[in-house]
Design a protein around this motif. Structure first.
Motif, mmCIF file in Angstrom:
data_model
loop_
_atom_site.group_PDB
_atom_site.id
_atom_site.type_symbol
_atom_site.label_atom_id
_atom_site.label_comp_id
_atom_site.label_asym_id
_atom_site.label_seq_id
_atom_site.Cartn_x
_atom_site.Cartn_y
_atom_site.Cartn_z
ATOM 1 N N PHE B 12 35.665 15.705 42.864
ATOM 2 C CA PHE B 12 36.890 15.554 43.671
ATOM 3 C C PHE B 12 37.749 15.069 42.764
ATOM 4 O O PHE B 12 37.630 13.941 42.024
ATOM 5 N N PRO B 13 38.884 15.818 42.581
ATOM 6 C CA PRO B 13 39.810 15.410 41.193
ATOM 7 C C PRO B 13 40.261 14.212 41.203
ATOM 8 O O PRO B 13 40.562 13.574 40.303
ATOM 9 N N PRO B 14 40.813 13.515 42.386
ATOM 10 C CA PRO B 14 41.115 11.926 42.433
ATOM 11 C C PRO B 14 40.243 11.178 41.451
ATOM 12 O O PRO B 14 40.587 10.063 40.938
ATOM 13 N N PHE B 15 38.797 11.504 41.669
ATOM 14 C CA PHE B 15 37.957 10.526 40.836
ATOM 15 C C PHE B 15 38.198 10.614 39.428
ATOM 16 O O PHE B 15 37.881 9.369 38.800
ATOM 17 N N THR B 17 41.232 10.220 38.143
ATOM 18 C CA THR B 17 42.611 9.491 37.804
ATOM 19 C C THR B 17 42.286 7.831 38.352
ATOM 20 O O THR B 17 41.668 7.538 39.621
ATOM 21 N N GLN B 28 35.896 3.442 43.538
ATOM 22 C CA GLN B 28 35.938 4.698 42.373
ATOM 23 C C GLN B 28 35.109 4.029 41.071
ATOM 24 O O GLN B 28 34.250 4.748 40.759
#
Lengths: 395, 175
Positions: B12-15, B17, B28
């Motif tokens: 999951f890309p937002p993980f 950031t 997170q």
């Protein structure tokens, strides 16, 4: 002393001699001149000064006021003086002595002492302003002066100097006057334009009135077209600054007008409009009488106190927008998060495209959605992308 | 090396950031802590060097081309340190011990092994503990030396063992 004109020393038909004084010297401003020991005649229209070889006159209409100057106790050798303050010389002035003088007043020095009767006579004749009721019938033509007075030849009219400091100063003055005039002309044009604009406003009013009258008669299409004409004509009766004395009142009034003209457009674009867009829209609508960004901002700051349908809002990022009062952050955040879910992920640019709003606003919407915990970000080299907030939703 | 069971967040890309929203950020970081501990446990690693975080797959998901920046790695390590699962080895906090048990847990595990296997009163070398035949089935088999010493020092402080240094070898006597 450039207000004096050469004359033959005779009274004109409408003119009456009131008084004569002798042994008088003339001062040009504070500067003593060579005209001394002359005879000064007060007539109903002029002061006539005559020496053995020259004679010239000063129209009483040029005297603004006069004052007496007595010598101080230490200067008992000095004579009493009368100081005459003069207006600008008339355009059609005949030649006279010292035509290039810069002083705006002359002095009469009374060697034989100043009689109180002189002062009385002078003030009376100036007060009566007889020259306004019975003008001197014949102008003093230079030819007649020359013909009757051979002294003229010895005193040719001075030539306007083109060199030296006086010449330069004169040139500068000339230029200044020319600029002043051209500015005045320019503003007259602008005023005419504004006058035209008022006519346009009237036209737009009549058109809108007609549309209202004939609601049924004309087709939908035509109504729309007329309305677009009206839009391009602008708003009627713009609130202008000079109509209001205190700027606060002006801002309030302006704020009210903003609310009037912006309510609909803001609804159309989804309840929020960036201040820059507002600025462009308002000034386009006004056409003339443009608003400065500062005035607009001040007016917008008044919005919240006025209980209007729109208000100013500053985001954490410093971006300022006008939004309708009914605008609800939670609803918008919900809508955005739904959109993100449908699409999987979204960037500000994509949101701006799909919603038809500016990128700045789209960005603010995404940040707001994030603030409500309904989105999370992926900050990569490609773009700042927003995803559904699975961190909070998965559990 | 065991196959890692990557959590859904890993892809999951937002993980990758750091999330500004406070609540989201807590979740997170929590997920990262789990992942880091699991990863080290499964790969049986103990040392993490912040300068080399992108060499392994843990902080660099090449499938979605996302890296976790060293700054965020450090944040996670600090969080792990709070619960005793990470210990900085140097002052500039570049090298860390990461372990799935806290030091107390390790010392208890080792002491209970010594008790149940009759090593109370006798001496074991560190080598025997870490790589000896008697410990192959133990969790601390292959444990990092630094970590072992720190765990044994806890036993020493509670008078359950004594560290002995003889010749080149180091050993421990359990009481």
């Amino acid at each position: 002393m450039n207000r004096f004109e050469y004359t033959n020393g005779h009274c004109m038909p409408n003119e009456k001699t009131l008084r004569r004084d002798n042994n008088i010297r003339l001062y040009d401003g504070e500067v003593r001149t060579n005209f001394e020991g002359g005879e000064l005649t007060i007539t109903t229209h002029r002061l006539i000064y005559r020496t053995s070889n020259v004679c010239f006159s000063l129209s009483l209409s040029l005297i603004i006021y006069f004052e007496e100057e007595y010598p101080g106790p230490l200067f008992f050798t000095r004579s009493p003086k009368i100081k005459l303050h003069l207006t600008e010389p008339p355009r059609d002035k005949q030649p006279g002595p010292l035509d290039n003088s810069l002083h705006s007043y002359v002095k009469l020095s009374f060697k034989n002492g100043l009689s109180p009767a002189f002062v009385e006579n002078l003030s009376e004749v100036i007060h009566n302003r007889l020259w306004e009721i019975i003008p001197l019938s014949i102008g003093v033509s230079p030819s007649s002066v020359q013909g009757s007075n051979s002294n003229m030849l010895r005193n040719p009219p001075p030539i306007k100097p083109r060199t030296g400091i006086i010449g330069i100063e004169r040139n500068l003055k000339e230029q200044q006057r020319a600029t002043d005039e051209s500015i005045n002309v320019a503003f007259q044009d602008l005023r005419k334009l504004m006058g035209m604009a008022k006519d346009m406003v009237n036209i737009s009013r009549t058109i809108s009135a007609k549309i209202r009258e004939r609601q049924g008669d004309i087709t939908e299409d035509e109504t729309v077209r007329f309305k677009s004409y009206l839009m391009s004509l602008g708003i009627d009766d713009p609130v202008t600054r000079d109509a209001y004395k205190s700027s606060n009142e002006y801002y309030k009034q302006l704020g009210r007008q903003l609310a009037e003209i912006l309510e609909e457009p803001i609804k159309e674009v989804g309840g929020m409009m960036a201040l820059t867009d507002v600025y462009c829209r308002v000034n386009r609508a006004r056409g003339l009488e443009l608003l400065s960004p500062e005035d607009l901002l001040h007016a917008c700051k008044q919005l919240s106190d006025l209980n209007l349908s729109i208000m100013l809002r500053t985001f954490d990022s410093g971006v300022m927008v006008i939004q309708s009062v009914s605008h609800n952050d939670v609803e918008v955040a919900d809508a955005v998060s739904q959109l993100i879910k449908d699409r999987g992920s979204i960037t500000a640019t994509e949101l701006a495209q799909s919603e038809g709003i500016s990128v700045v606003l789209a960005c603010e919407r995404l940040f707001m959605t994030e603030k409500y915990g309904k989105a999370c970000r992926d900050d990569s080299i490609e773009a700042l992308r927003f995803y559904p907030n699975l961190f909070l939703e998965e559990e | 090396m065991t196959e890692i069971d990557w959590p859904w967040q890993y892809s999951f890309p937002p993980f990758f950031t750091l999330q500004p929203h406070a609540e989201t950020k807590v979740k997170q970081i929590e997920a990262w802590k789990h992942l880091v501990i699991n990863y080290f446990h499964n790969t049986n690693q103990f040392i993490l060097d912040v300068r080399e975080v992108h060499n392994g797959p843990l902080f660099y998901n090449s499938a979605i081309d996302r890296k976790l920046s060293p700054e965020i790695v450090l944040i996670i390590l600090e969080e792990l340190a709070k619960s005793g699962h990470a210990i900085p080895l140097d002052k500039i906090k570049q090298r860390w011990i990461v372990s799935w048990h806290t030091l107390e847990e390790w010392s208890d595990i080792i002491y209970s092994w010594a008790q149940s296997n009759g090593f109370i009163g006798s001496v074991c070398t560190f080598y025997e503990l870490r790589e000896g035949d008697n410990t192959t089935d133990q969790e601390f088999y292959g444990i990092d030396n630094d970590l072992l010493v720190r765990a044994l020092k806890i036993l020493e402080n509670s008078n359950r063992a004594e560290l002995i240094i003889f010749d080149d070898n180091e050993g421990v006597k359990f009481f």
